[in-house]
Design a protein around this motif. Sequence first.
Motif, mmCIF file in Angstrom:
data_model
loop_
_atom_site.group_PDB
_atom_site.id
_atom_site.type_symbol
_atom_site.label_atom_id
_atom_site.label_comp_id
_atom_site.label_asym_id
_atom_site.label_seq_id
_atom_site.Cartn_x
_atom_site.Cartn_y
_atom_site.Cartn_z
ATOM 1 N N GLU A 46 -8.124 -82.125 15.767
ATOM 2 C CA GLU A 46 -8.442 -83.294 16.605
ATOM 3 C C GLU A 46 -9.393 -84.011 15.904
ATOM 4 O O GLU A 46 -10.522 -83.626 15.465
ATOM 5 C CB GLU A 46 -8.470 -83.025 18.045
ATOM 6 C CG GLU A 46 -7.384 -82.427 18.754
ATOM 7 C CD GLU A 46 -7.658 -82.507 20.207
ATOM 8 O OE1 GLU A 46 -8.558 -82.736 20.651
ATOM 9 O OE2 GLU A 46 -6.871 -82.077 20.762
ATOM 10 N N HIS B 139 -9.870 -89.783 21.202
ATOM 11 C CA HIS B 139 -9.721 -88.382 20.296
ATOM 12 C C HIS B 139 -8.082 -88.289 20.055
ATOM 13 O O HIS B 139 -7.358 -89.081 20.653
ATOM 14 C CB HIS B 139 -10.103 -87.233 20.971
ATOM 15 C CG HIS B 139 -9.493 -86.836 22.390
ATOM 16 N ND1 HIS B 139 -9.432 -87.340 23.431
ATOM 17 C CD2 HIS B 139 -8.571 -85.728 22.464
ATOM 18 C CE1 HIS B 139 -8.857 -86.587 24.518
ATOM 19 N NE2 HIS B 139 -8.082 -85.673 23.658
ATOM 20 N N HIS C 214 -4.462 -86.291 19.586
ATOM 21 C CA HIS C 214 -3.800 -85.132 20.019
ATOM 22 C C HIS C 214 -2.743 -85.093 18.781
ATOM 23 O O HIS C 214 -1.850 -85.716 18.599
ATOM 24 C CB HIS C 214 -2.907 -85.409 21.234
ATOM 25 C CG HIS C 214 -3.729 -85.279 22.473
ATOM 26 N ND1 HIS C 214 -3.314 -85.185 23.723
ATOM 27 C CD2 HIS C 214 -5.112 -84.826 22.625
ATOM 28 C CE1 HIS C 214 -4.287 -84.935 24.589
ATOM 29 N NE2 HIS C 214 -5.390 -84.737 23.935
ATOM 30 N N SER D 103 -5.183 -83.587 28.508
ATOM 31 C CA SER D 103 -5.150 -82.371 28.821
ATOM 32 C C SER D 103 -5.943 -81.812 29.879
ATOM 33 O O SER D 103 -6.902 -82.751 30.476
ATOM 34 C CB SER D 103 -5.549 -81.368 27.539
ATOM 35 O OG SER D 103 -6.895 -81.330 27.431
ATOM 36 N N ASP E 133 -9.405 -82.090 28.834
ATOM 37 C CA ASP E 133 -10.057 -83.500 29.003
ATOM 38 C C ASP E 133 -10.244 -83.655 30.270
ATOM 39 O O ASP E 133 -11.419 -84.403 30.279
ATOM 40 C CB ASP E 133 -8.753 -84.152 28.345
ATOM 41 C CG ASP E 133 -8.308 -84.019 26.845
ATOM 42 O OD1 ASP E 133 -9.400 -83.389 26.041
ATOM 43 O OD2 ASP E 133 -7.313 -84.468 26.597
HETATM 44 ZN ZN LIG Z 1 -7.099 -84.303 24.432
#
Ligand SMILES: [Zn+2]
Length: 138
Positions: A24, A82, A84, A92, A95
Amino acid sequence: MTVQLRRADYDAIVAHAVRCLPNEACGVIGGRVEGETKVIEKVYPLDNPDQSPEHFSIDPKSQLAAVKDMRALGLSPLGNFHSHPSTPARPSAEDIRLAYNPNDSYLILSLAEESPVLKSFRIAHGEASPEPVCVLRV
Ligand SMILES: [Zn+2]
């Protein structure tokens, strides 16, 4: 609020995400709030100390340097981005758990499909709400 960014900054986020594969990628964004629009004026690609395809963290020192640069330019911190590498562009569970600023925009770029997908979210009280993203042609 709508998140607006220039094509060149969008391209910089994609390039940074591709460069960091399979891990990532992350960074922070600075700009101005104009009415109901967050205008991104500068993107700061940062290292991901986690070096992981499923996690990221933002190094506090690098973040501070970016924020200092924003202040010098008269910009405000607007949030972060960020990537994925292989999952959709939505936060997520991690996250959401790690999001600490309800005013920040959390941009997520997914490289799971053939074309990159960029989405933005506000995260508060354990819930992510999408916000529109507008990429200018120039
Ligand atoms: Zn993430």
